[in-house]
Write a protein that holds these residues in place. Structure first.
Motif, short mmCIF file in Angstrom:
data_model
loop_
_atom_site.label_atom_id
_atom_site.label_comp_id
_atom_site.label_asym_id
_atom_site.label_seq_id
_atom_site.Cartn_x
_atom_site.Cartn_y
_atom_site.Cartn_z
N ASP B 182 0.84 -1.19 0.00
CA ASP B 182 0.00 0.00 0.00
C ASP B 182 0.88 1.25 0.00
OD1 ASP B 182 0.82 0.41 2.64
OD2 ASP B 182 -0.93 -0.64 3.44
N ARG B 183 0.24 2.41 -0.13
CA ARG B 183 0.99 3.66 -0.26
C ARG B 183 1.86 3.92 0.97
NH1 ARG B 183 0.73 4.91 -5.71
NH2 ARG B 183 0.13 2.75 -5.60
N ASP B 184 1.36 3.56 2.15
CA ASP B 184 2.14 3.83 3.35
C ASP B 184 3.46 3.07 3.33
OD1 ASP B 184 2.59 4.73 6.10
OD2 ASP B 184 2.34 2.61 6.58
N GLN B 185 3.39 1.81 2.93
CA GLN B 185 4.63 1.02 2.86
C GLN B 185 5.59 1.60 1.83
OE1 GLN B 185 2.30 -2.53 2.12
NE2 GLN B 185 3.27 -3.53 3.89
N VAL B 187 5.74 4.77 0.85
CA VAL B 187 6.28 6.05 1.30
C VAL B 187 7.39 5.83 2.32
CG1 VAL B 187 5.74 8.14 2.64
CG2 VAL B 187 4.23 7.40 0.77
N ARG B 188 7.19 4.83 3.21
CA ARG B 188 8.26 4.55 4.19
C ARG B 188 9.51 4.03 3.47
NH1 ARG B 188 6.69 0.65 7.67
NH2 ARG B 188 4.59 0.38 6.83
N MET B 189 9.30 3.26 2.42
CA MET B 189 10.44 2.79 1.63
C MET B 189 11.16 3.97 0.96
SD MET B 189 10.53 0.23 -1.66
CE MET B 189 10.21 1.49 -2.88
N PHE B 190 10.35 4.86 0.38
CA PHE B 190 10.95 6.04 -0.27
C PHE B 190 11.80 6.82 0.74
CE2 PHE B 190 7.07 6.29 -3.29
CZ PHE B 190 7.65 5.37 -4.13
N GLU B 191 11.25 7.03 1.91
CA GLU B 191 11.95 7.86 2.91
C GLU B 191 13.25 7.19 3.33
OE1 GLU B 191 7.97 10.11 4.66
OE2 GLU B 191 8.82 8.39 5.75
N HIS B 192 13.18 5.89 3.51
CA HIS B 192 14.37 5.13 3.86
C HIS B 192 15.43 5.30 2.76
CE1 HIS B 192 16.16 0.81 4.66
NE2 HIS B 192 17.05 1.76 4.86
N VAL B 221 6.82 3.75 -8.08
CA VAL B 221 5.36 3.58 -8.02
C VAL B 221 4.88 2.75 -9.21
CG1 VAL B 221 3.16 4.78 -8.31
CG2 VAL B 221 4.83 5.62 -6.65
N ARG B 222 5.44 3.04 -10.38
CA ARG B 222 5.00 2.37 -11.60
C ARG B 222 5.23 0.85 -11.55
NH1 ARG B 222 7.53 5.72 -14.93
NH2 ARG B 222 9.18 4.25 -15.38
N ALA B 223 6.17 0.43 -10.73
CA ALA B 223 6.50 -1.00 -10.67
C ALA B 223 5.45 -1.82 -9.93
CB ALA B 223 7.87 -1.18 -10.02
N GLU B 224 4.55 -1.17 -9.19
CA GLU B 224 3.50 -1.88 -8.44
C GLU B 224 4.07 -3.03 -7.61
OE1 GLU B 224 -0.42 -2.32 -10.46
OE2 GLU B 224 0.71 -1.79 -12.27
N TRP B 225 5.04 -2.73 -6.79
CA TRP B 225 5.68 -3.78 -6.00
C TRP B 225 4.76 -4.39 -4.95
CZ3 TRP B 225 11.32 -1.70 -4.85
CH2 TRP B 225 12.12 -1.93 -5.99
N THR B 226 5.04 -5.64 -4.63
CA THR B 226 4.34 -6.28 -3.52
C THR B 226 5.01 -5.89 -2.21
OG1 THR B 226 5.78 -8.22 -3.55
CG2 THR B 226 3.81 -8.30 -4.94
#
Lengths: 253, 253
Positions: B182-185, B187-192, B221-226
């Motif tokens: 989901d977006r929260d996961q 965003v936390r990845m991006f911040e990391h 985002v485009r990659a739609e990761w799990t």
């Protein structure tokens, strides 16, 4: 087809095919449906291949261009979007398309070169091959008999591609040869027919006349006859009722 | 497939086929797509045919039932609605269907037995064969290379039939292996990721930080990761930034 822009027609990539016959049969069905870019990765029996040429039925001379590459990576190098065909789930995170959807995905990439990979006869694509693809293309095979012939797999794709592109052009030639009769012509035919049936004593008992007439009319309306067919049938009624040539009878009054 | 009602699956009628190989290949692709009723009209080389058996890859044992008839009329006798496949316009007054439309026409006759005729290798169906059909089925072939292999013609139809019937069942197995993050996961990845890039001096010059960050985020985002893929990538960031095992560095503060 000649006027069409072939630039974005997908490349067909056969990965390590074993039998020349299948390469040739794949080329033939590509030509049937207007595809020309064939890429053969590391064919078992080398290249050129006489069996491939025989089974192609002239597809290479027609315009299918076969390029041979030693590795899949080399064969894909100029492509920007590639699908992998497989009947088996791979547990990979990729979009999965049926033929129609896959072709939609390919066509939406109209500004880049695209392609579709097909695996070898025995076991299909390796997982490492599929990993190079953007998406998976799969057919609704029966789970208890799922192994398609390689050229059949190419053929199903090629047909679906053509169905989405040259459909209109190809079907124009099948336009009907004659104009469908209008209701007035039909009604006059019905009246002619019913009049002769009446003379022949067909409507018996009298109370069944209406339903018998309706049944006949329904049957003929459903046939959607052309004007020519209506004329032909009226000639047939006339001949049956009166005879022709020497068989002609003179009707009184 | 086993639970499906096979009663209205169309019969495949091969009219005077020449090569056993093509009969066998047709049977194979029928089985691939769950069709079982094969009718062979007056095969040139008789029946049974060893080449047909070889090319069928076990389709006859799997369940394709081949019946042989001396005449087309006999082979069609129990069918109520029949299509004729042809690449050539015949100038006949019959409805002309593409694969999808033809299957619609067959399926709409759900209470009667239906079939599809395919002509011999050299010249296809005779006009007198086509005259026995209710409609014409044609594929969007390239006019300059229009002769399909017989088994390919059967294969295109069989795929289209299956696509309209067992699509859902076959594709369920391809459901993704993991839940999309989901977006929260994300965003936390991006911040990391961005935090570590910042420490590494990646965002230089400073005024480009915003656009660099946006470009990276758009790409991910485009990659739609799990969820699993997000975890894996965060592990990779951590390893790159800090090292693991003996390579691990201690970060101050």
């Amino acid at each position: 087809m000649s006027e069409m822009n072939l630039q974005n027609h997908p490349a067909i990539i056969l990965v390590c095919p074993q039998m020349g016959e299948n390469i040739g049969a794949a080329a033939r069905v590509m030509a049937n449906f207007g595809l020309k870019d064939l890429r053969v990765i590391n064919p078992r029996d080398g290249w050129p291949n006489e069996k491939a040429r025989t089974m192609s039925a002239g597809a290479f001379d027609w315009g299918v261009n076969a390029q041979v590459f030693e590795t899949l990576e080399a064969g894909l190098s100029d492509l920007s979007y590639v699908l992998a065909t497989t009947a088996r789930p791979r547990g990979m995170e990729k979009p999965v398309f049926n033929a129609e959807e896959g072709i939609g995905a390919l066509k939406s990439r109209s500004d880049v070169k695209v392609g579709v990979m097909f695996g070898a006869e025995k076991a299909g694509l390796l997982n490492e091959d599929v990993a190079l693809a953007d998406g998976i293309l799969t057919y609704p095979v029966d789970r208890s008999f799922s192994s398609l012939n390689l050229a059949q797999a190419v053929g199903v794709f090629a047909h679906a591609w053509a169905a989405s592109t040259i459909e209109g052009e190809a079907r124009e030639e099948f336009a009907g040869v004659g104009e469908v009769a209008d209701r007035d012509q039909l009604v006059r035919m019905f009246e002619h027919f019913e009049d002769e049936l009446d003379r022949a004593g067909f409507f018996f008992p009298e109370e069944k006349r209406t339903v018998m007439t309706q049944n006949l009319r329904n049957a003929f309306v459903r046939a959607e006859w052309t004007q020519q067919e209506v004329q032909t049938f009226r000639g047939a009624i006339k001949a049956l009722a009166l005879g022709r040539g020497k068989a002609r009878i003179e009707r009184k009054g």
